[in-house]
Write an enzyme that holds these catalytic residues in place. Sequence first.
Site, short mmCIF file in Angstrom:
data_model
loop_
_atom_site.label_atom_id
_atom_site.label_comp_id
_atom_site.label_asym_id
_atom_site.label_seq_id
_atom_site.Cartn_x
_atom_site.Cartn_y
_atom_site.Cartn_z
N GLU A 1 -15.01 -16.93 -15.93
CA GLU A 1 -16.03 -17.97 -15.95
C GLU A 1 -15.28 -19.29 -16.06
O GLU A 1 -14.43 -19.42 -16.95
CB GLU A 1 -16.85 -17.79 -17.23
CG GLU A 1 -18.29 -17.53 -17.03
CD GLU A 1 -19.00 -17.42 -18.38
OE1 GLU A 1 -19.82 -18.29 -18.66
OE2 GLU A 1 -18.71 -16.47 -19.14
N ARG B 1 -9.37 -5.01 -24.76
CA ARG B 1 -8.91 -6.39 -24.61
C ARG B 1 -7.66 -6.59 -25.45
O ARG B 1 -7.39 -5.82 -26.37
CB ARG B 1 -10.01 -7.38 -25.00
CG ARG B 1 -10.49 -7.23 -26.43
CD ARG B 1 -11.65 -8.17 -26.73
NE ARG B 1 -11.22 -9.54 -26.77
CZ ARG B 1 -11.73 -10.52 -26.00
NH1 ARG B 1 -12.67 -10.25 -25.12
NH2 ARG B 1 -11.30 -11.74 -26.12
N LYS C 1 -12.09 -18.53 -25.80
CA LYS C 1 -12.08 -19.87 -25.21
C LYS C 1 -12.84 -20.86 -26.09
O LYS C 1 -12.43 -22.00 -26.23
CB LYS C 1 -12.74 -19.83 -23.83
CG LYS C 1 -11.81 -19.33 -22.74
CD LYS C 1 -12.52 -19.46 -21.40
CE LYS C 1 -12.63 -18.14 -20.70
NZ LYS C 1 -13.76 -17.99 -19.81
P1 ATP Z 1 -13.53 -15.73 -23.76
O1 ATP Z 1 -14.27 -14.91 -24.75
O2 ATP Z 1 -12.20 -16.19 -24.21
O3 ATP Z 1 -14.33 -16.82 -23.13
P2 ATP Z 1 -14.19 -14.14 -21.58
O4 ATP Z 1 -14.05 -12.67 -21.54
O5 ATP Z 1 -15.55 -14.67 -21.76
O6 ATP Z 1 -13.18 -14.70 -22.63
P3 ATP Z 1 -13.92 -14.60 -18.82
O7 ATP Z 1 -13.63 -15.88 -18.16
O8 ATP Z 1 -15.26 -14.02 -18.66
O9 ATP Z 1 -13.58 -14.82 -20.34
O10 ATP Z 1 -12.80 -13.52 -18.52
C1 ATP Z 1 -12.26 -13.24 -17.26
C2 ATP Z 1 -11.63 -11.89 -17.31
O11 ATP Z 1 -10.60 -11.87 -18.29
C3 ATP Z 1 -12.63 -10.83 -17.68
O12 ATP Z 1 -12.53 -9.78 -16.74
C4 ATP Z 1 -12.24 -10.39 -19.06
O13 ATP Z 1 -12.44 -9.05 -19.22
C5 ATP Z 1 -10.75 -10.75 -19.12
N1 ATP Z 1 -10.36 -11.08 -20.49
C6 ATP Z 1 -10.81 -12.08 -21.26
N2 ATP Z 1 -10.26 -12.03 -22.49
C7 ATP Z 1 -9.41 -10.95 -22.49
C8 ATP Z 1 -8.54 -10.36 -23.46
N3 ATP Z 1 -8.41 -10.85 -24.69
N4 ATP Z 1 -7.82 -9.28 -23.08
C9 ATP Z 1 -7.93 -8.78 -21.85
N5 ATP Z 1 -8.72 -9.28 -20.90
C10 ATP Z 1 -9.47 -10.35 -21.20
MG MG Z 2 -17.17 -14.66 -20.66
#
Ligand code: ATP
Ligand code: MG
Length: 611
Positions: A69, A314, A324
Site C-alpha cells: 500500500e 512476518r 509503517k
Molecule cells: P505495515 O503494517 O508496516 O503498514 P503492511 O503489511 O500493511 O505493513 P503493505 O504495504 O500492505 O504493508 O505490505 C506489502 C507486503 O509486504 C505485504 O504482502 C505484506 O505481507 C508484506 N509485509 C509487510 N510487513 C512485513 C513483515 N514484517 N514481514 C514480512 N512481510 C511483510
Molecule cells: Mg497494509
Amino acid sequence: MSTANDKVKPTDAPPDTHKVSNFLRQIIESDLTQGTYAQRKWAGSPGDASHHAKGTTDPAKIRTRFPPEPNGYLHVGHAKSICLNFGLARDYGGVCHMRFDDTNPEKEDTEYVNSILDAVKWLGFNWDAHGTTHLYQASDYFDFMYRAAEFLIQAGLAYVDEQSADDMRANRGDFNTPGKDSPFRSRSREENLNRFREMRDGKLGDGAAVLRAKIDMASPNINLRDPAIYRIRRATHHNTGDTWCIYPMYTFAHPIEDALEQITHSICTLEFEDQRPFYDWLLTRLSESHTQADGTPLPALLASPNPKQYEFARLNLTYVITSKRKLAQLVTEHKVSGWDDPRMPTIVGLRRRGYTPESLQLFAERIGVTKSDSWIDYSTLEGCLRDDLDPKAARAMAVLDPLALTISNWDELMGAGTLDPCHAPVHPHHPELGQRHFQFGKSLWIERSDYEDNPPKGFFRLFPGNKVRLKYGYVIECTGANKDANGKVTEVLAQLIPDTKSGTPGSDSVKVKGVMTWVSQADAVSAEVRLYDRLFTQAHPDAGGKDFLASFNADSLKVMTAFVEPSLAHSAADAKFQFERQGYFVADRTDHTANKLVFNRCTGLKDTWSK
Ligand code: ATP
Ligand code: MG
C-alpha cells in the site's frame, strides 16, 4: 570492488533451484511437476476471462506479486517479502508483479510511490519480463471490481445491507454464537442491483449501506458471515479522483487483483490466514458461470485456474519496530531525523546505515520462511552485513576519540621534522587492490581508551613501561603521560624502538602483546563519525500493545570528531570501509563531501547484541 547490483540475477535468468528449500518452494515445485498452471493463458496485460482467453500460453511458469500500500516507506519486513516474491519468480522461471495496492482512498500518497519503486530496484529486482513492464496499480481495476460486484448480485450471491453498523456488528455473532440474518438478506436480486447502483450513483450517505457477500451467517469462520465487499465513502482517490463514492473492501479487492493478473502463488503474511476461505470462495464464484433470476446465463468473469493464497510468518526483529504507522510517528515527532535516519529499519534508513542489497538478500535467505511467528535476533541482520562487507570493504585506520601520542626520541633517531612513509594493504585478502599510504612521525593520534595509568588485568595497550606495536609502523615503549589541571590525560609519551618497522627484516625480534591502530598528526584528516545504537532499549518494543515510545533510546546517536588516515580524504559518498579494530563504516550518502567527511558506523566487528 563489486557494485550494488552486479551480482543480482535478472528476472529472465534460467531457474535456480539449489537454494535452501522451504514450504513455498515445495509447493511451487509440486505445482510445476504437476503442471497445475501449465495451461494458463496470458494476454499480455491483466484482464478478465475473455481477455486472457485471447492470449497465448503464459511464458511465465509462475506469477507472484509484491503488493504494498503506498502509505509509507518500506521497511526490513517488506525487504523479506520482496526478496521472497521476486526471488521465487526469478528462481522458477516466473515473473513477479510490482503492484500498488491503492484501493483505500484515504491513506495513499503519491509521495511514497517512487520511494517504493526505488527500494525494490535498489534491492536488485525489477518487474520487466518478456517485453512487458509488470507495474500495476489496483485502482485501475475499479471498473472490473464493480462489474464483479454486480455479477455476484445477479448470481444471487450478494446483497445490499442497510442495517446500522451496530446492528450489523451485533448480528454477526461471535466465536461461540452463530450470526443472525440481516432483514435485508432476502432482498430480490433486482432490488439489490438497483440499490447497489444507487450506492454507486451517490444516492446514499457514507456508511448508509454496504454490499455484502451472501455466504453463511452461521459459519464457524466469522470472515465467511456475509463479509462486506463494498462500502460508501466520499473520498478523493489519488488515481481515480472523484469518479467513485463506493470503494471495494480489501478482502474483496485483493483476490480479484491477483486473478486479473493471473497470479499463481499469492503470498501474504499469517494474519490473512482466516481470510483464505473467502479468497477461495470469491474466486471460485467469479470463475464459474451462473444463471440470473430470469434464467439468462452469466458466463464466468475470471479465468481459471484461480490463484492460491499462501501465508508465511512476518518478520519480527528484536529491538526493531516494523509498522509503517509507528515508524511514521518517529518521523513526525522528530525522534529521528527522517525516514532515512540510519537508525530506522526502513530500506532507505538501512541503506544510509551502510546495508547493501546483497546483505539484505542474504538476510532474507538466512531467516527463511516459516509458518509460525517468531522473533529474529537483531544480530542476525548485522551478521549478514558483516559477512557481505568483510570480503569487499577497503580497510582504513581511524581514531575516533583522539589522544595525542608523542615519540620523544623521534628527533634524535630520525631527525626533526622527518616523516617516515608506511603502507598497508587496501584489503588483506585482495593484494590486487593495492596499498594505502600514510606517514609515521613524531606526533600521532591514538584512541583515548588505548592508554591507562594503572592498567586493569589483561590490558596490553599503552601504560608506563609497556611496549606495543603501532600497526604497520614501529614498536614503541610508553614512558608516561602529561595531564591537565583536572588530571585528564592530554598527551601520552613513548620511545620508539629502532629496527622494529613492520615488514623490515628482524622487525619482530621485539615481542609485544598489544597491537594498536593510530594515525599521524601530519597527514590524518578530520572526520565526523556517527555511532549508532539500537533505537529501543527493549527487545520487543511494541509487543502486547505496549507503548513503544516508552523504551525509545534517546541516547542512540553519538557524534565523534575523529581523525582518519589520508586514504579516506577522497572517499565517495556511500563507500564502505572497515576501520581496523573499530567496525564497518559507510560514508554518509547525504552529508559526506570532500570538504566534510562523515562516516556512519554500520556495525561493529563482532556481535555485541546476542547474549
Ligand atoms: P505495515 O503494517 O508496516 O503498514 P503492511 O503489511 O500493511 O505493513 P503493505 O504495504 O500492505 O504493508 O505490505 C506489502 C507486503 O509486504 C505485504 O504482502 C505484506 O505481507 C508484506 N509485509 C509487510 N510487513 C512485513 C513483515 N514484517 N514481514 C514480512 N512481510 C511483510
Ligand atoms: Mg497494509
